[in-house]
Every structure is written in C-alpha cells, then in structure tokens.
Motif scaffolding. Structure first.
Motif, mmCIF file in Angstrom:
data_model
loop_
_atom_site.group_PDB
_atom_site.id
_atom_site.type_symbol
_atom_site.label_atom_id
_atom_site.label_comp_id
_atom_site.label_asym_id
_atom_site.label_seq_id
_atom_site.Cartn_x
_atom_site.Cartn_y
_atom_site.Cartn_z
ATOM 1 N N ALA A 1 -2.373 7.435 1.793
ATOM 2 C CA ALA A 1 -3.362 7.090 0.776
ATOM 3 C C ALA A 1 -4.679 7.785 1.085
ATOM 4 O O ALA A 1 -4.841 8.415 2.141
ATOM 5 C CB ALA A 1 -3.552 5.574 0.734
ATOM 6 N N ARG B 1 -6.241 -1.526 -9.614
ATOM 7 C CA ARG B 1 -5.151 -2.486 -9.766
ATOM 8 C C ARG B 1 -5.337 -3.720 -8.886
ATOM 9 O O ARG B 1 -4.844 -4.791 -9.193
ATOM 10 C CB ARG B 1 -3.810 -1.823 -9.405
ATOM 11 C CG ARG B 1 -3.417 -0.646 -10.277
ATOM 12 C CD ARG B 1 -1.949 -0.282 -10.056
ATOM 13 N NE ARG B 1 -1.674 0.015 -8.667
ATOM 14 C CZ ARG B 1 -1.719 1.240 -8.142
ATOM 15 N NH1 ARG B 1 -2.050 2.267 -8.903
ATOM 16 N NH2 ARG B 1 -1.448 1.436 -6.866
ATOM 17 N N THR B 2 -6.063 -3.530 -7.774
ATOM 18 C CA THR B 2 -6.182 -4.593 -6.788
ATOM 19 C C THR B 2 -7.595 -4.642 -6.242
ATOM 20 O O THR B 2 -8.133 -3.615 -5.831
ATOM 21 C CB THR B 2 -5.206 -4.356 -5.614
ATOM 22 O OG1 THR B 2 -3.869 -4.297 -6.108
ATOM 23 C CG2 THR B 2 -5.311 -5.469 -4.579
ATOM 24 N N LEU C 1 0.841 -1.196 0.000
ATOM 25 C CA LEU C 1 0.000 0.000 0.000
ATOM 26 C C LEU C 1 0.877 1.246 0.000
ATOM 27 O O LEU C 1 1.842 1.344 0.766
ATOM 28 C CB LEU C 1 -0.908 -0.011 1.227
ATOM 29 C CG LEU C 1 -1.968 1.078 1.341
ATOM 30 C CD1 LEU C 1 -2.983 0.974 0.204
ATOM 31 C CD2 LEU C 1 -2.678 0.970 2.686
ATOM 32 N N ASP D 1 -2.212 5.249 -3.582
ATOM 33 C CA ASP D 1 -3.412 4.413 -3.616
ATOM 34 C C ASP D 1 -4.647 5.190 -3.190
ATOM 35 O O ASP D 1 -4.607 6.048 -2.300
ATOM 36 C CB ASP D 1 -3.236 3.185 -2.711
ATOM 37 C CG ASP D 1 -2.508 2.054 -3.421
ATOM 38 O OD1 ASP D 1 -2.961 1.687 -4.522
ATOM 39 O OD2 ASP D 1 -1.500 1.559 -2.886
ATOM 40 N N ARG D 2 -5.757 4.861 -3.844
ATOM 41 C CA ARG D 2 -7.067 5.403 -3.518
ATOM 42 C C ARG D 2 -7.975 4.199 -3.280
ATOM 43 O O ARG D 2 -8.234 3.417 -4.194
ATOM 44 C CB ARG D 2 -7.588 6.291 -4.653
ATOM 45 C CG ARG D 2 -6.710 7.519 -4.882
ATOM 46 C CD ARG D 2 -7.094 8.301 -6.122
ATOM 47 N NE ARG D 2 -6.865 7.526 -7.353
ATOM 48 C CZ ARG D 2 -5.679 7.398 -7.952
ATOM 49 N NH1 ARG D 2 -4.601 8.000 -7.423
ATOM 50 N NH2 ARG D 2 -5.548 6.690 -9.058
ATOM 51 N N ILE D 3 -8.424 4.041 -2.031
ATOM 52 C CA ILE D 3 -9.117 2.833 -1.602
ATOM 53 C C ILE D 3 -10.622 3.063 -1.606
ATOM 54 O O ILE D 3 -11.127 3.931 -0.880
ATOM 55 C CB ILE D 3 -8.666 2.414 -0.191
ATOM 56 C CG1 ILE D 3 -7.147 2.220 -0.145
ATOM 57 C CG2 ILE D 3 -9.392 1.157 0.258
ATOM 58 C CD1 ILE D 3 -6.596 2.100 1.253
ATOM 59 N N THR E 1 -7.786 2.859 -6.933
ATOM 60 C CA THR E 1 -6.788 1.846 -7.301
ATOM 61 C C THR E 1 -7.003 0.539 -6.555
ATOM 62 O O THR E 1 -6.508 -0.501 -6.975
ATOM 63 C CB THR E 1 -5.370 2.347 -7.003
ATOM 64 O OG1 THR E 1 -5.247 2.588 -5.584
ATOM 65 C CG2 THR E 1 -5.072 3.633 -7.768
ATOM 66 N N ARG E 2 -7.715 0.597 -5.417
ATOM 67 C CA ARG E 2 -8.004 -0.609 -4.636
ATOM 68 C C ARG E 2 -9.498 -0.678 -4.341
ATOM 69 O O ARG E 2 -10.125 0.333 -4.012
ATOM 70 C CB ARG E 2 -7.236 -0.623 -3.309
ATOM 71 C CG ARG E 2 -5.771 -0.947 -3.441
ATOM 72 C CD ARG E 2 -5.169 -1.352 -2.105
ATOM 73 N NE ARG E 2 -3.761 -1.705 -2.243
ATOM 74 C CZ ARG E 2 -3.060 -2.368 -1.335
ATOM 75 N NH1 ARG E 2 -3.630 -2.755 -0.205
ATOM 76 N NH2 ARG E 2 -1.783 -2.656 -1.539
#
Length: 480
Positions: free
Chosen positions: A215, A264-265, A185, A189-191, A239-240
C-alpha cells in the motif's frame, strides 16, 4: 540474535519496487527509491558511544518522508530507533536521552535540542530536511537493552516521566501482519495518516503494516485541520483515513461537502470517539468510522470491522482479551518486553499468566469490546496518557501556589481535556500558571483549563472533591 525488521523491510521494499511507498507535501518515494535512500543514509550513522553495542538513535521529528527514511536507516545500520514524540519539550527529551543512553538524534534543524546534543551534525543529504547530531555523553551508566529489542517507543507512565517500551522485532512484525490480516489492508489502499508515527495508532497501522501488502502511505505536515485533511484526501485519492478523535470532531464542525469520495475506511483510536460525532461524520461523508483499541505496551488489540454500532470491535489475530470485573487484561503477539528506564514497572502490570493489566474497564458484548472507564489515574487526552499527579506536582512548584489538583474534564467542544484547580496567593493568574507549566512540561501536558482559587474544595474526609472541582469549572472565574 538475528534481527527481524531489517530483513522484513528489505523484502517488502524489493518486492514492491515500482509502487509508491510514501509521500508528503514535499514529494514521494517509490519502494525501490526508499530502499536506496535508507541504505545510503545508514552509511552516515556514526558509531555508538559504547564500542561493540548497537547505536541508539532517537527520532524526534514530525511525520515526513525523511522521517521514514531515517527510521529505516537506523534499522539497516544495525541500530535501534527510539521514537520520541515531537511534542516532548527539552526537559522530557533530556530525560529520555539520559535515561536511555542515546547515541544520536535525528531531528529538524530548528528543534530545541541544544541541551541534549553536541554540535556535530553529519550534514548527510540522504536524511533530507532532517539533521543527525551526536548526543552528548551523560555521566550515568546507560541501561542494557534486551538482545532482541529492535524498536523503542515511549508512553507517559505512572512514574511521571516518559517510559521507554522495548519491542522485539518479532512483536513489531506481528503487530503489522495481524493488522493487515484483521483489517483487510491491501496493495490498492492509500493511507492518509494524521497521527504521529511515534504514536501506536500510526506506528501499528501505517508503517510496516502499510508496506507489507504494498500500500502507499501519505503523510501530512503541520496542524491537521479539517481543510488540510480534505486537501490530502483529494490529492492522494486516499482509501483509508487514520486519525485521533479530535480530528473527526473538527471535520464534523466544519461539515465538508466533498473530499471523501474515495475513502472507504476511517480509523479512530487513542481516546473514545463520541457516538454522536461518529454518526454525524458518517452522515456527512458517507464513510464509516472503524474504532480501534490498542495499548502502547501491547500493540493493536481490537478492530470494529463493520464500522457500525458502538464498541471497539473484536480482538485482532494474535490477541487474547479478558474483560473481567477487575479490568481488561490482554496478551498479544505484539506485546512490548519491558520498560528500559523503569525497571520492574512493566512486569508489575503482568499477571501470573502473562496478561497485561491495561487499566481500562469494560465488557464484551456479541464479541465486541466496550469500554466503561479506567482503573488507573492516567488521563487520556488526544491519545496521550497524562499523569495528573505529575501535573499537580509541577503546579505546586510555581510561586504563590499553596496546592493544586489536576483531573480530566471536558472543553467547550465536549472533548476530554486536562484541567487543574490551583489554590493560590493573591495576584497569581491562570496566565502565570500556564507559563510556569510550559517552561517545564511538553505542550500536551499543559492543562487546557486552569482555574486559580482561594482554596481546594474537599470532601468529608478532607480529600479534594472531584465533583465540586468539576462544578467549579462551570462557574465564572472570581474577579481579580
């Protein structure tokens, strides 16, 4: 003992000041703004019932920016947040308030909390759309918190009531740090988080863990439908994606053509994700699903870093895992300390070396954990553990019920659900049984499948035959 979490959060909020920290449908806060609001809100938290003790503050709300503000405010005020599942009904909430000796409750204004709180909301604007009310004093003495406890979370345990897990600040901090290290992480990242922050999936992967590297955390209101998921992913360039298996199944059924360009995830946990769903999700979106295994009492344990193949991945940093014939045992830096309201129950699950017996069965293959079943009776539905004996006891208390058995089954989509077969007097219907359950149990504990019958099928030694009960569910209901 000096607390760990207030300093940890103060450090990351100051360090990442201008970056976006958290958003929801109503707005967003940068790290510095989140710090200011949380500290201002902390000033409005009332003193605890017991002088000289730390305030015990229940958080009983759905995900929002205001929820995060409230959580930090409790920590900054020197209190202990108790993260209650917003799906708990008035009955469970009342038991929690009394069992744990809560002083305050942060909740939505429309929440059904009348049996728990006095009519004394603070009205502080720093809590946004949430209200802070004082919990009424109960006659029973409240249990003493451990000196190093900084957060409490709940799990449905074998006692049939929500068990309150005490976590030290060091354990919460280690869970976040090891998740960041073990999953890569980063600040970029943007969750997009669709699991409740009161649940371990979100709490361990998307709260302090998101803030440590800087993040951003994006929260969704309402039922997480496939359409709502796509909308949030597109609007935040996430991104997550963090969600329970049921959401991935919903996305596969909808078969979206777009919305996942930046993801991505995708992370799944809480219950087994069927292999065909995982494969179809990746085929549709191009995004690998990374399985994650955790236990409420021990924090995050494994992560499938490559997102390919079956299994739940290798142990995260700070985790020691033993997969043996008698079941999976773990020891982690993020373990809880005990159950506040169930003395001795947590300790009974520890072996002589301090390993926690998870109740899961499985094995390690090429370093990855594979689950094969359960050693305990709890049913896992959508990431929530349900004791079927508790549900059967509630059903036996309904008018016209002679006996009841609850067990795990599959719904029409092939997803795990709680089923109950109930021996009833003439005239008792599935609708009346469902209404009886809903009056006592939180919504997630009401059986998804209810089948009234004349008698419970038994095996050769007189015990309910689960095999025959499962077959019953595939037959059309008898005419009434």
């Amino acid at each position: 003992m000096n607390p760990v979490l207030p300093g940890a959060f103060a450090d990351v909020l100051a360090r990442h000041g201008d970056r976006v920290a958290v958003t929801d449908a109503g707005g967003s806060l940068r790290y510095a703004e989140l710090a200011d609001r949380a500290r201002a809100a902390a000033e409005h938290l009332a003193r605890p019932h017991a002088p000289g003790e730390r305030a015990r503050v229940g958080l009983y709300a759905t995900n929002s920016v205001d929820y995060v503000v409230g959580y930090l405010a409790v920590l900054f005020a020197g209190g202990v947040p108790f993260l209650a599942d917003s799906a708990f009904g008035p009955f469970d909430l009342s038991r929690i308030a009394e069992d744990c000796g809560l002083d305050l409750l942060i909740h939505a204004p429309g929440a059904d909390v009348g049996a728990v709180v006095d009519e004394t909301p603070t009205g502080a604007s720093e809590f946004g759309a949430l209200t802070v009310s004082r919990v009424r004093a109960f006659a029973a003495p409240r249990p003493r918190l451990l000196d190093d406890t900084e957060v409490c979370r709940f799990t449905s345990g074998s006692t049939g009531r929500p068990n309150c897990i005490e976590f030290s600040g060091a354990a919460v901090s280690a869970a976040a740090a090891n998740w960041v290290k073990g999953t890569g992480l980063s600040a970029e990242d943007r969750i997009a988080c669709f699991a409740a922050l009161s649940n371990g999936l979100a709490f361990n992967t998307s709260l302090l863990a998101a803030f440590l590297p800087g993040a951003s955390l994006h929260l969704s209101h309402g039922l997480p439908t496939a359409t709502r998921v796509v909308r949030l992913l597109e609007s935040t360039a996430a991104t997550r994606l963090v969600a329970f298996p049921a959401l991935y199944e919903s996305i596969v059924r909808r078969a979206p053509k777009e919305g996942f360009a930046t993801v991505r995830t995708a992370i799944s946990s809480g219950a087994p994700l069927r292999e065909n769903v995982r494969e179809e999700f990746t085929r549709l979106t191009g995004v690998p699903v990374h399985n994650y295994y955790g236990v409420a009492e021990t924090g995050p344990l494994t992560f499938a870093a490559d997102g390919a193949g079956s299994g739940l991945g290798a142990p995260l940093p700070g985790v020691r895992l033993l997969a043996q014939e008698e079941g999976i045992r773990v020891r982690s830096e993020s373990m809880g300390s005990r159950y506040l309201n169930a003395p001795g129950v947590f300790e009974e699950r520890l072996d002589a070396e301090g390993y926690y017996r998870t109740g899961d069965q499985g094995h390690l293959a090429d370093g990855a954990l594979h689950l094969t079943g359960r050693t305990s009776r709890l049913v896992n539905v959508g990431g929530r553990k349900i004791d079927p004996i508790e549900i059967a006891d509630v059903l036996r208390g309904a008018p016209g019920v002679r006996d009841a058995v609850a067990f795990e089954a599959e719904n029409q989509h092939g997803e795990p659900t709680l089923a109950a077969v109930v021996a009833v007097e003439p005239g008792v219907t599935a609708q009346s049984l469902r209404a009886h359950c809903a009056a006592t149990l939180p919504a997630f504990k009401v059986p998804g499948i209810l089948r009234p019958v004349d008698s419970i099928p038994a095996n050769s030694i007189g015990k309910p035959s689960i095999e025959r009960l499962r077959r019953l569910l595939t037959e059309p209901p008898a005419a009434t």
